[in-house]
Design a protein around this motif. Structure first.
Motif, PDB file in Angstrom:
ATOM      1  N   GLU A 147      10.742 -18.454  -4.959  1.00 22.00           N
ATOM      2  CA  GLU A 147      11.333 -17.298  -4.279  1.00 22.00           C
ATOM      3  C   GLU A 147      10.529 -16.896  -3.053  1.00 22.00           C
ATOM      4  N   LEU A 148       9.318 -17.396  -2.932  1.00 20.85           N
ATOM      5  CA  LEU A 148       8.447 -17.131  -1.798  1.00 20.85           C
ATOM      6  C   LEU A 148       7.754 -18.419  -1.389  1.00 20.85           C
ATOM      7  N   PRO A 149       7.327 -18.525  -0.136  1.00 20.98           N
ATOM      8  CA  PRO A 149       6.534 -19.690   0.265  1.00 20.98           C
ATOM      9  C   PRO A 149       5.236 -19.764  -0.532  1.00 20.98           C
ATOM     10  N   ALA A 150       4.754 -20.952  -0.746  1.00 19.01           N
ATOM     11  CA  ALA A 150       3.554 -21.147  -1.561  1.00 19.01           C
ATOM     12  C   ALA A 150       2.316 -20.523  -0.933  1.00 19.01           C
ATOM     13  N   ASP A 151       2.351 -20.308   0.388  1.00 17.78           N
ATOM     14  CA  ASP A 151       1.184 -19.738   1.065  1.00 17.78           C
ATOM     15  C   ASP A 151       1.357 -18.254   1.391  1.00 17.78           C
ATOM     16  N   ALA A 152       2.280 -17.592   0.723  1.00 10.55           N
ATOM     17  CA  ALA A 152       2.500 -16.166   0.974  1.00 10.55           C
ATOM     18  C   ALA A 152       1.240 -15.374   0.630  1.00 10.55           C
ATOM     19  N   ASP A 153       0.969 -14.360   1.428  1.00 13.74           N
ATOM     20  CA  ASP A 153      -0.201 -13.512   1.231  1.00 13.74           C
ATOM     21  C   ASP A 153       0.159 -12.407   0.236  1.00 13.74           C
ATOM     22  N   ALA A 154      -0.281 -12.562  -1.018  1.00 11.41           N
ATOM     23  CA  ALA A 154       0.109 -11.636  -2.076  1.00 11.41           C
ATOM     24  C   ALA A 154      -0.384 -10.216  -1.789  1.00 11.41           C
ATOM     25  N   ALA A 155      -1.626 -10.087  -1.333  1.00 12.53           N
ATOM     26  CA  ALA A 155      -2.177  -8.753  -1.080  1.00 12.53           C
ATOM     27  C   ALA A 155      -1.404  -8.041   0.033  1.00 12.53           C
ATOM     28  N   LEU A 156      -1.055  -8.784   1.081  1.00  8.59           N
ATOM     29  CA  LEU A 156      -0.301  -8.183   2.184  1.00  8.59           C
ATOM     30  C   LEU A 156       1.082  -7.749   1.723  1.00  8.59           C
ATOM     31  N   LEU A 157       1.747  -8.572   0.938  1.00  2.45           N
ATOM     32  CA  LEU A 157       3.074  -8.216   0.437  1.00  2.45           C
ATOM     33  C   LEU A 157       3.027  -6.927  -0.381  1.00  2.45           C
ATOM     34  N   LEU A 158       2.014  -6.806  -1.209  1.00  8.97           N
ATOM     35  CA  LEU A 158       1.892  -5.602  -2.021  1.00  8.97           C
ATOM     36  C   LEU A 158       1.585  -4.379  -1.152  1.00  8.97           C
ATOM     37  N   GLU A 159       0.756  -4.554  -0.158  1.00  8.16           N
ATOM     38  CA  GLU A 159       0.476  -3.446   0.770  1.00  8.16           C
ATOM     39  C   GLU A 159       1.749  -3.013   1.489  1.00  8.16           C
ATOM     40  N   LEU A 160       2.558  -3.992   1.909  1.00 11.82           N
ATOM     41  CA  LEU A 160       3.797  -3.673   2.612  1.00 11.82           C
ATOM     42  C   LEU A 160       4.797  -2.967   1.703  1.00 11.82           C
ATOM     43  N   LEU A 161       4.681  -3.192   0.395  1.00 14.02           N
ATOM     44  CA  LEU A 161       5.568  -2.516  -0.550  1.00 14.02           C
ATOM     45  C   LEU A 161       5.140  -1.070  -0.779  1.00 14.02           C
ATOM     46  N   ILE A 162       3.858  -0.856  -1.046  1.00 18.90           N
ATOM     47  CA  ILE A 162       3.444   0.482  -1.451  1.00 18.90           C
ATOM     48  C   ILE A 162       3.094   1.402  -0.274  1.00 18.90           C
ATOM     49  N   SER A 163       2.783   0.819   0.881  1.00 22.30           N
ATOM     50  CA  SER A 163       2.383   1.670   2.014  1.00 22.30           C
ATOM     51  C   SER A 163       3.474   2.646   2.445  1.00 22.30           C
ATOM     52  N   PRO A 164       4.742   2.206   2.594  1.00 21.16           N
ATOM     53  CA  PRO A 164       5.774   3.187   2.983  1.00 21.16           C
ATOM     54  C   PRO A 164       5.944   4.305   1.959  1.00 21.16           C
ATOM     55  N   LEU A 165       5.733   4.001   0.685  1.00 15.74           N
ATOM     56  CA  LEU A 165       5.875   5.021  -0.353  1.00 15.74           C
ATOM     57  C   LEU A 165       4.759   6.054  -0.226  1.00 15.74           C
ATOM     58  N   HIS A 166       3.533   5.579  -0.020  1.00 18.62           N
ATOM     59  CA  HIS A 166       2.415   6.500   0.156  1.00 18.62           C
ATOM     60  C   HIS A 166       2.526   7.265   1.474  1.00 18.62           C
ATOM     61  N   PHE A 167       3.070   6.621   2.498  1.00 21.99           N
ATOM     62  CA  PHE A 167       3.250   7.289   3.784  1.00 21.99           C
ATOM     63  C   PHE A 167       4.139   8.514   3.621  1.00 21.99           C
ATOM     64  N   ARG A 168       5.233   8.345   2.884  1.00 24.30           N
ATOM     65  CA  ARG A 168       6.125   9.489   2.670  1.00 24.30           C
ATOM     66  C   ARG A 168       5.463  10.546   1.793  1.00 24.30           C
ATOM     67  N   ALA A 169       4.746  10.115   0.763  1.00 21.63           N
ATOM     68  CA  ALA A 169       4.134  11.071  -0.156  1.00 21.63           C
ATOM     69  C   ALA A 169       3.017  11.866   0.507  1.00 21.63           C
ATOM     70  N   LEU A 170       2.235  11.210   1.373  1.00 21.90           N
ATOM     71  CA  LEU A 170       1.045  11.845   1.932  1.00 21.90           C
ATOM     72  C   LEU A 170       1.269  12.479   3.302  1.00 21.90           C
ATOM     73  N   LEU A 171       2.149  11.885   4.121  1.00 22.88           N
ATOM     74  CA  LEU A 171       2.263  12.330   5.502  1.00 22.88           C
ATOM     75  C   LEU A 171       3.566  13.049   5.805  1.00 22.88           C
ATOM     76  N   THR A 172       4.693  12.375   5.663  1.00 23.65           N
ATOM     77  CA  THR A 172       5.947  13.010   6.058  1.00 23.65           C
ATOM     78  C   THR A 172       6.519  13.914   4.974  1.00 23.65           C
ATOM     79  N   ARG A 173       6.081  13.707   3.719  1.00 22.93           N
ATOM     80  CA  ARG A 173       6.579  14.479   2.563  1.00 22.93           C
ATOM     81  C   ARG A 173       8.087  14.335   2.396  1.00 22.93           C
ATOM     82  N   MET A 174       8.636  13.247   2.903  1.00 22.23           N
ATOM     83  CA  MET A 174      10.065  12.987   2.711  1.00 22.23           C
ATOM     84  C   MET A 174      10.305  12.450   1.308  1.00 22.23           C
ATOM     85  N   PRO A 175      11.509  12.629   0.770  1.00 21.31           N
ATOM     86  CA  PRO A 175      11.777  12.146  -0.584  1.00 21.31           C
ATOM     87  C   PRO A 175      11.738  10.627  -0.659  1.00 21.31           C
TER      88      PRO A 175
END
Length: 201
Positions: A147-175
């Motif tokens: 489902e992903l390339p064999a050389d995918a950067d796992a840490a980066l993918l996880l950061e890209l997943l959780i960063s927008p969620l934390h951005f809303r929780a900590l900065l914009t306070r949007m739902p």
């Protein structure tokens, strides 16, 4: 004898003390931030002697790290649905639910506001590294299934997943609703959708 009594006895006093101390540490962090956690206060909240805390944790940084890891493992288990997208959706929803709780919000803001103290900074880095190591199994399974390339950067993918969620929780306070989690996961996996004449030029 009730099931609760069985569970309490099975763990023993040591397990009860550990649970009480970790809960007290989270409460102290939520109230005062990571910089304001003190062993004496934690012991008082937990109803134990300071020496009971020091026997298990040699520093306040270790105590904070253990408390955060234990709580996050309870609240943010790593799913195994058989599909990468579903794993990421389930995990993202868990993060969103965690961030929506008063304690989750307070702990996240506390960690974000931690100063430049070297020991606390190292504890924070170790916490995130441990969380990434636990969660990256989702990415590795996706690679194994093709489902992903064999050389995918796992840490980066996880950061890209959780960063927008934390951005809303900590900065914009949007739902952080389910639609936003789905948009985040699908953009992560497939990129931004293309539509209209300009996208075909």
């Amino acid at each position: 004898m009730s099931g609760n009594e069985v569970r309490r006895r099975t763990g023993g006093r040591s397990a009860r003390v550990r649970s009480a101390v970790l809960d007290a540490t989270l409460e102290a962090m939520a109230e005062h931030g990571a910089d304001g956690v003190a062993i004496r206060d934690v012991a008082r909240r937990a109803g134990v002697h300071e020496t009971s805390v020091y026997r298990r944790w040699t520093s306040v940084e270790q105590l904070i790290l253990d408390a955060l890891l234990s709580y996050s493992q309870q609240q943010l288990p790593v799913p195994d649905t058989g599909l990468l997208r579903d794993d990421l959706l389930t995990f993202g929803r868990s993060v969103a639910a965690y961030l929506a709780t008063p304690l989750g919000t307070a702990l996240t803001r506390s960690m974000a506001a931690t100063g430049d103290d070297a020991a606390l900074a190292a504890s924070r880095a170790q916490f995130w590294q441990s969380r990434f190591e636990l969660a990256q199994v989702m990415i590795e399974r996706g690679m194994a299934r093709g489902e992903l390339p064999a050389d995918a950067d796992a840490a980066l993918l996880l950061e890209l997943l959780i960063s927008p969620l934390h951005f809303r929780a900590l900065l914009t306070r949007m739902p952080i609703d389910d639609h936003f989690v789905e948009q985040t996961v699908d953009t992560l996996l497939h990129g931004l959708p293309q539509s209209g004449p300009s996208s075909r030029r």
